[in-house]
Design a protein around this motif. Sequence first.
Motif, PDB file in Angstrom:
ATOM      1  N   THR A   1      -6.962  30.471 -11.342  1.00  0.00           N
ATOM      2  CA  THR A   1      -7.227  30.068 -12.725  1.00  0.00           C
ATOM      3  C   THR A   1      -8.625  29.454 -12.806  1.00  0.00           C
ATOM      4  O   THR A   1      -9.246  29.154 -11.785  1.00  0.00           O
ATOM      5  CB  THR A   1      -6.198  29.031 -13.208  1.00  0.00           C
ATOM      6  N   HIS A   2      -9.096  29.236 -14.038  1.00  0.00           N
ATOM      7  CA  HIS A   2     -10.445  28.692 -14.177  1.00  0.00           C
ATOM      8  C   HIS A   2     -10.477  27.175 -14.190  1.00  0.00           C
ATOM      9  O   HIS A   2     -11.536  26.580 -13.972  1.00  0.00           O
ATOM     10  CB  HIS A   2     -11.124  29.251 -15.431  1.00  0.00           C
ATOM     11  N   ASN A   3      -9.333  26.520 -14.459  1.00  0.00           N
ATOM     12  CA  ASN A   3      -9.324  25.057 -14.402  1.00  0.00           C
ATOM     13  C   ASN A   3      -7.918  24.555 -14.074  1.00  0.00           C
ATOM     14  O   ASN A   3      -7.040  25.324 -13.678  1.00  0.00           O
ATOM     15  CB  ASN A   3      -9.864  24.437 -15.695  1.00  0.00           C
ATOM     16  N   GLU A   4      -7.718  23.244 -14.231  1.00  0.00           N
ATOM     17  CA  GLU A   4      -6.469  22.623 -13.825  1.00  0.00           C
ATOM     18  C   GLU A   4      -5.272  23.201 -14.592  1.00  0.00           C
ATOM     19  O   GLU A   4      -5.372  23.511 -15.777  1.00  0.00           O
ATOM     20  CB  GLU A   4      -6.501  21.109 -14.079  1.00  0.00           C
ATOM     21  N   VAL A   5      -4.154  23.296 -13.893  1.00  0.00           N
ATOM     22  CA  VAL A   5      -2.902  23.706 -14.536  1.00  0.00           C
ATOM     23  C   VAL A   5      -2.167  22.426 -14.925  1.00  0.00           C
ATOM     24  O   VAL A   5      -1.625  21.716 -14.080  1.00  0.00           O
ATOM     25  CB  VAL A   5      -2.050  24.570 -13.588  1.00  0.00           C
ATOM     26  N   ASN A   6      -2.198  22.125 -16.221  1.00  0.00           N
ATOM     27  CA  ASN A   6      -1.516  20.937 -16.727  1.00  0.00           C
ATOM     28  C   ASN A   6      -1.182  21.140 -18.203  1.00  0.00           C
ATOM     29  O   ASN A   6      -1.443  22.204 -18.768  1.00  0.00           O
ATOM     30  CB  ASN A   6      -2.369  19.674 -16.515  1.00  0.00           C
ATOM     31  N   GLN A   7      -0.620  20.118 -18.830  1.00  0.00           N
ATOM     32  CA  GLN A   7      -0.171  20.229 -20.212  1.00  0.00           C
ATOM     33  C   GLN A   7      -1.256  19.867 -21.222  1.00  0.00           C
ATOM     34  O   GLN A   7      -0.993  19.834 -22.430  1.00  0.00           O
ATOM     35  CB  GLN A   7       1.039  19.305 -20.435  1.00  0.00           C
ATOM     36  N   LYS A   8      -2.486  19.640 -20.756  1.00  0.00           N
ATOM     37  CA  LYS A   8      -3.541  19.193 -21.661  1.00  0.00           C
ATOM     38  C   LYS A   8      -4.228  20.334 -22.398  1.00  0.00           C
ATOM     39  O   LYS A   8      -5.057  20.100 -23.265  1.00  0.00           O
ATOM     40  CB  LYS A   8      -4.577  18.375 -20.892  1.00  0.00           C
ATOM     41  N   HIS A   9      -3.924  21.557 -22.024  1.00  0.00           N
ATOM     42  CA  HIS A   9      -4.518  22.705 -22.715  1.00  0.00           C
ATOM     43  C   HIS A   9      -3.538  23.874 -22.646  1.00  0.00           C
ATOM     44  O   HIS A   9      -2.670  23.934 -21.774  1.00  0.00           O
ATOM     45  CB  HIS A   9      -5.865  23.081 -22.099  1.00  0.00           C
ATOM     46  N   GLY A  10      -3.691  24.788 -23.596  1.00  0.00           N
ATOM     47  CA  GLY A  10      -2.713  25.858 -23.750  1.00  0.00           C
ATOM     48  C   GLY A  10      -2.567  26.758 -22.546  1.00  0.00           C
ATOM     49  O   GLY A  10      -1.446  27.118 -22.146  1.00  0.00           O
ATOM     50  N   THR A  11      -3.690  27.136 -21.929  1.00  0.00           N
ATOM     51  CA  THR A  11      -3.623  28.020 -20.763  1.00  0.00           C
ATOM     52  C   THR A  11      -2.877  27.353 -19.621  1.00  0.00           C
ATOM     53  O   THR A  11      -2.026  27.968 -18.965  1.00  0.00           O
ATOM     54  CB  THR A  11      -5.047  28.408 -20.309  1.00  0.00           C
ATOM     55  N   GLY A  12      -3.187  26.078 -19.373  1.00  0.00           N
ATOM     56  CA  GLY A  12      -2.518  25.354 -18.290  1.00  0.00           C
ATOM     57  C   GLY A  12      -1.020  25.238 -18.508  1.00  0.00           C
ATOM     58  O   GLY A  12      -0.222  25.449 -17.589  1.00  0.00           O
ATOM     59  N   ALA A  13      -0.638  24.903 -19.743  1.00  0.00           N
ATOM     60  CA  ALA A  13       0.790  24.759 -20.055  1.00  0.00           C
ATOM     61  C   ALA A  13       1.516  26.091 -19.868  1.00  0.00           C
ATOM     62  O   ALA A  13       2.627  26.134 -19.333  1.00  0.00           O
ATOM     63  CB  ALA A  13       0.961  24.253 -21.485  1.00  0.00           C
TER      64      ALA A  13
ATOM     65  N   ILE B   1      -6.172  12.321 -41.160  1.00  0.00           N
ATOM     66  CA  ILE B   1      -5.500  12.917 -40.005  1.00  0.00           C
ATOM     67  C   ILE B   1      -5.270  11.811 -38.989  1.00  0.00           C
ATOM     68  O   ILE B   1      -6.221  11.153 -38.554  1.00  0.00           O
ATOM     69  CB  ILE B   1      -6.335  14.049 -39.382  1.00  0.00           C
ATOM     70  N   THR B   2      -4.009  11.590 -38.603  1.00  0.00           N
ATOM     71  CA  THR B   2      -3.671  10.535 -37.647  1.00  0.00           C
ATOM     72  C   THR B   2      -3.450  11.139 -36.267  1.00  0.00           C
ATOM     73  O   THR B   2      -2.486  11.879 -36.066  1.00  0.00           O
ATOM     74  CB  THR B   2      -2.410   9.767 -38.076  1.00  0.00           C
ATOM     75  N   PRO B   3      -4.344  10.864 -35.293  1.00  0.00           N
ATOM     76  CA  PRO B   3      -4.168  11.428 -33.951  1.00  0.00           C
ATOM     77  C   PRO B   3      -3.115  10.664 -33.144  1.00  0.00           C
ATOM     78  O   PRO B   3      -3.146   9.434 -33.079  1.00  0.00           O
ATOM     79  CB  PRO B   3      -5.549  11.262 -33.312  1.00  0.00           C
ATOM     80  N   TYR B   4      -2.199  11.388 -32.531  1.00  0.00           N
ATOM     81  CA  TYR B   4      -1.195  10.795 -31.643  1.00  0.00           C
ATOM     82  C   TYR B   4      -1.399  11.218 -30.192  1.00  0.00           C
ATOM     83  O   TYR B   4      -0.658  10.790 -29.313  1.00  0.00           O
ATOM     84  CB  TYR B   4       0.206  11.165 -32.100  1.00  0.00           C
ATOM     85  N   GLY B   5      -2.410  12.064 -29.950  1.00  0.00           N
ATOM     86  CA  GLY B   5      -2.679  12.497 -28.589  1.00  0.00           C
ATOM     87  C   GLY B   5      -1.715  13.559 -28.101  1.00  0.00           C
ATOM     88  O   GLY B   5      -0.884  14.078 -28.850  1.00  0.00           O
ATOM     89  N   VAL B   6      -1.830  13.865 -26.822  1.00  0.00           N
ATOM     90  CA  VAL B   6      -0.957  14.868 -26.194  1.00  0.00           C
ATOM     91  C   VAL B   6       0.383  14.217 -25.870  1.00  0.00           C
ATOM     92  O   VAL B   6       0.438  13.159 -25.237  1.00  0.00           O
ATOM     93  CB  VAL B   6      -1.599  15.415 -24.906  1.00  0.00           C
ATOM     94  N   VAL B   7       1.465  14.835 -26.299  1.00  0.00           N
ATOM     95  CA  VAL B   7       2.809  14.355 -25.977  1.00  0.00           C
ATOM     96  C   VAL B   7       3.518  15.433 -25.172  1.00  0.00           C
ATOM     97  O   VAL B   7       3.124  16.603 -25.197  1.00  0.00           O
ATOM     98  CB  VAL B   7       3.619  13.994 -27.244  1.00  0.00           C
ATOM     99  N   ASP B   8       4.547  15.047 -24.445  1.00  0.00           N
ATOM    100  CA  ASP B   8       5.269  16.035 -23.655  1.00  0.00           C
ATOM    101  C   ASP B   8       5.978  17.032 -24.567  1.00  0.00           C
ATOM    102  O   ASP B   8       6.225  16.760 -25.745  1.00  0.00           O
ATOM    103  CB  ASP B   8       6.266  15.355 -22.707  1.00  0.00           C
TER     104      ASP B   8
END
Length: 784
Positions: free
Chosen positions: A413-425, A637-644
């Motif tokens: 992959t091109h970057n980290e595999v995590n829940q912070k971006h669509g490709t990683g998730a 727009i109220t940001p709540y950040g990344v949630v699980d």
Amino acid sequence: MLLQSIEHQQNELRQRLKLAIEDVKIIQQFGDYDFIISHAEVNHRHGVGVLLKRIFRDDQNIVSIRSHNLYDGKDNFGNFNFLIHHKSYNLSTIYEQVRSTLGSLKPKRILCIPYFLDDILTTLAIKEMFDVPLCTYLMDDQNIYVNEIPDNSMAQLLDKSDLCLGISRNLCQAYQQKYHKKIYFVPPVAPQQFIVKNTIIFPSSRQKKHGVLIGNIWSQTWLDRLRETVRTSGVKIDWYGNPHREWLKFEETELAQDGITFQGYLENEADLVAKLREASFAIIPTADNITANDRLEIAKLSLPSRIPFLVATAHLPLLVMGDKDTAAAQFVQDFQLGVVCRYNSGEFAEKLSWIIDEENQRSIRNRVSKLAQSLSSQGIKDWIWDSLAQKSPQDNRFEKLGQFLNDATVILTHNEVNQKHGTGALVKRIIADTPNIYSIRSDNHYGGIHNFGEISYCLPQKGISRIEAFKIILTLLEDIEVKQAFCVPYYTDDLYLSIAVKELFNVPLGVYIMDDQNIVAKNIPDDLMREFLSKCSFRLATHPELRDAYEEKYAMSFYLLPAVVPDNLISRNITTPDKKLFHIKTGALIGSIWSNTWFQMLTDTVKGANLHLDWYGNYNYHWLTESPSEISEKRNITPYGVVDEITLAEKLKQYPYVVVPTGTLDERDDRAELSILSLPGRIIFAMASSHTPVIILGSEKTSAGAFIQRFGIGVVCDYNPQSFKEAVDYVTQPDIQKQMRHRAFQVAQAFSGVDINNWIWQSLEKGKPSDDKFEKLFMTKINN
């Protein structure tokens, strides 16, 4: 009085004679001895002492020699221990001092752990006098980032050594490069009696924000920065250790107010291990900037012995504070034992949230439990001596630590595999249940947060050549049995690495194109893309528009695999929104926003329509400098950040609509490569998990617009307050709301990710889909 004095002297002489006779008996009994030369007393008050006692705990056939008394002269290691400090550097004087100190004691072999010049001088004298095998074990840098040991003395020691070991890979590489001598990696080991088998350790109390810190902190700056960072976090950290209070200054009461409770030194290791097993994570402070003069000899090259101890005895996830290029950080990243965090309160809150997440805790502790046996002190003494006898490691257990894998699936992959971006998730969703994953990525975009696969590797720099890619793959996979490979390409590096895997191992190679980097975006050259695709036996794309574009250009078959959703999150019953949110027409904005232009158009549209959105997604962009409260106040727009994902699925059910911004495909659009050929996976996630109608802001000719029109689950509107208000009014009509949720419910199950990893591997083996469920899914347009 005189008689009493004479009697006292006689008693002393008798006692000395008795001890001398016992020493002679010991010498005769054991013959030659193992000479271990270090800088200070071997005891439990410093890391080198702890490690030596751990390795040689049952061995009394030892002569221990030190150059300094730093811990009150307390040294109970081996049969004999001597202090040899050289006041003169004259060789004949050094030889005479060593000879007179040792007396009739003779070495069988030598282990030197150099720290001061005197340690090297004594070692070289004994080596010259007795010509026995010499092993040098570098645990601390005293020559590269500091000048305690002159170059000529270090060079002579390494040249005379029959075997050289280093405590970290960074240290091995640095000394190899400088002295052109092979240094073999041997990490600090943990006590065998505290390493459990076939069990994963979890804290019984489950106090999520309960951390531990053990041992010393080697810089006042590190401690001060740590206190500043954790002060407002609400975290509770227990510090166990015996730090150098004469130069590490802190008041225990004030320290506790910052969230760090100093618990002192626990003499009994069993008591310490018990305390560690109650914690959720451990803190490892190190240098914040390896380019600054801040104990670089420790930060850059030394691997703290506490790290293997923490993970092997308590399975603790680690939170390294400081620079990602320190030895501690690289060890943690290499083995995926936790995360690295700068001394920044905002980043600390984010990384803390990640490390205490139950899924990440489970994953890290499971990985650590497998690594623990490789970090055991059992048998390490014999391993060192046997390796010295053959002048090379007895086996490559440490050189290849964490890199043994059978039937490996290589994921590129091109970057980290995590829940912070669509490709990683999505990658994690479709691949994670696959055993024996070797994850290779080209870059870090999300702070190195990567909890994926048994082994992971990140390129040290982007822009590698084809030859460099082949060399990297040969080195990484040297002892790996590769079964198959799968690439999600974005950079040319990803393609070069994938081609290397295919050419070197001749295994099935699959590709999954999620983002276009060749047709609209021109970041991957056509010739390289064509070569890469021709080597793939199975080619996937996320949606019809992307598939059709690549098929037309390259005349090769591609198949569909949409951004599937975890089966447990798919709603089995038609959902209804929260009445209050429905009444005030507040919607949810989900996912990332890839353009400042899109963001400005979005916020102008929402505010102009006098509506409000709650934002669930990443809002950390270099172009977005406003705080969450400022965004909420200024932009509606109220940001709540990344949630699980579980939380997100439940929250989305409450809203009457979801907003997904995309491009306009006109002069306003600055990300046409995303607008034309990208389908955000969050659309499918919202549809399947919550049935909530989707409003696409942008052009109806985008892939996102085509998707919601195909399945009838929402509407498309322009970045215009009036257009947006009309779209909201339309989807919040009770009949329309019910109709769109019903349509989403009809197709939701078809986007389930259940057993999708097996579908991929079976299809890769066949070179075509094992069934045509996704092809059929996109052939039907739902109208009712």
